[in-house]
Design an enzyme around this catalytic site. Structure first.
Site, PDB file in Angstrom:
ATOM      1  CB  CYS A 227      -0.875   0.027   1.252  1.00 55.44           C
ATOM      2  SG  CYS A 227      -0.252   0.154   3.038  1.00 55.44           S
ATOM      3  CG  HIS A 276      -4.460  -0.012   3.750  1.00 58.55           C
ATOM      4  ND1 HIS A 276      -3.707  -1.064   2.791  1.00 58.55           N
ATOM      5  CD2 HIS A 276      -5.405   0.410   2.826  1.00 58.55           C
ATOM      6  CE1 HIS A 276      -4.454  -1.063   1.793  1.00 58.55           C
ATOM      7  NE2 HIS A 276      -5.327  -0.144   1.534  1.00 58.55           N
ATOM      8  CG  ASN A 288      -6.835   0.316  -1.690  1.00 57.03           C
ATOM      9  OD1 ASN A 288      -6.680  -0.491  -1.004  1.00 57.03           O
ATOM     10  ND2 ASN A 288      -7.787   0.642  -2.520  1.00 57.03           N
TER      11      ASN A 288
END
Length: 316
Positions: A227, A276, A288
């Site tokens: 990420c 994240h 993402n």
């Protein structure tokens, strides 16, 4: 009759171009010395005795201040980059023959033993000390993202200085000399630099172009992203330097109450902290690098992401 004493002759062959012994002095002991091949190339991710010797030498010169563990991680790479910047070498964070030869030579600069630089000294990439901390604080307060106030003049601080200089009508060279110091003390404007639609649109376009790239833990290239590797890559393509991890990106950005297009949005997927990150697209959507789908567009209001949302940070 007294016999003459026998002479003991010790011969040794030293391949100076191949092996160099780190100098020993100060707090170091002879047991700490280690041989290193200066013709090799050491880079991020390696782990062996040569990396340990590299860390030892960098620590001796006060560039490396972490544990000597033989692992070429972020702190080792940062120390190498700082050393390279101070010694007119290519600042790439890779310890190749030129860097190793300079580092382990007797003529190596030891300026870093005294880290702090005065406010009247020109500040530049690679410098460290209280003056750099003061610079970072000032830039952050003026709305120019200089990153964490850690006293290290890295790429994030460099970009902030250049942005400030450009806004003040100064030469955008990233060096804090007399004119830049004067402008920092009395800036023409203290308003936060505004996002431009072209910059935001470029970030979003570059991010969407990567849809479908697989998820790879630790990945930072188009072969596979995690990420934060994904966000770091996209922003770097647009001239913005981000820290490497989601947590560092959370700590380094400018807090915003609600995200705008191009901002980073953060989620707690493992523990309570940021684990994240993605890029906000608007309309409660973000792009993402998902561990299950690779680079994809997700809905912030779905049952998984909504309860895990932490907040947003701006780097534009």
């Amino acid at each position: 009759m007294k016999l003459p004493a026998k002479k003991l002759v010790i011969s040794s062959i030293v391949a100076a171009s191949f092996v160099v012994l780190p100098q020993i002095g100060g707090h170091h002991s002879s047991a700490k010395a280690a041989a290193i091949n200066t013709n090799q190339v050491l880079h991020y991710g390696e782990s062996d005795s040569s990396v340990k010797a590299l860390q030892d030498k960098l620590q001796d010169l006060n560039y490396y201040k972490s544990t000597i563990d033989g692992i070429y991680g972020n702190q080792t790479r940062s120390a190498v980059r700082s050393f390279q910047g101070d010694n007119n070498l290519a600042v790439d964070g890779i310890a190749g023959p030129n860097t190793l030869g300079k580092l382990f030579s007797a003529k190596v600069s030891t300026q870093k033993v005294s880290n702090d630089v005065t406010l009247t000294t020109n500040l530049k990439y690679g410098d460290r000390g209280q003056a750099v901390k003061d610079l970072q604080s000032t830039l952050n307060n003026l709305g120019y993202h200089a990153g964490t106030v850690d006293g290290i003049f890295g790429s994030t601080t460099l970009n902030a200085v250049k942005s400030f200089q450009k806004a003040q009508g100064l030469q955008s060279d990233g060096i804090v000399g007399p004119n830049t110091r004067a402008a920092l003390a009395a800036p023409k404007t203290t308003s936060t630099p505004k996002k431009t639609n072209s910059n935001v649109n470029a970030i979003i376009a570059d991010a969407k172009a990567l849809i479908g790239v697989p998820y790879v833990y630790g990945g930072t290239t188009t072969k596979g992203f995690d990420c934060s590797g994904f966000t770091q890559y996209v922003f770097a393509e647009n001239g913005i330097s981000l820290p490497r991890t989601a947590a560092a990106q959370w700590n380094g950005g400018t807090k915003v109450n609600s995200p705008s297009k191009g901002d980073l949005v953060f989620f707690a997927t493992v523990n309570n902290g940021p684990s994240h990150v993605g890029i906000y697209l608007g309309n409660n959507q973000f792009i993402n690098a998902s561990s299950s789908h690779g680079v994809t567009i997700s809905d912030m209001n779905n049952s998984y992401w909504k309860p895990r949302y932490l907040g947003a940070r701006s780097y534009n």
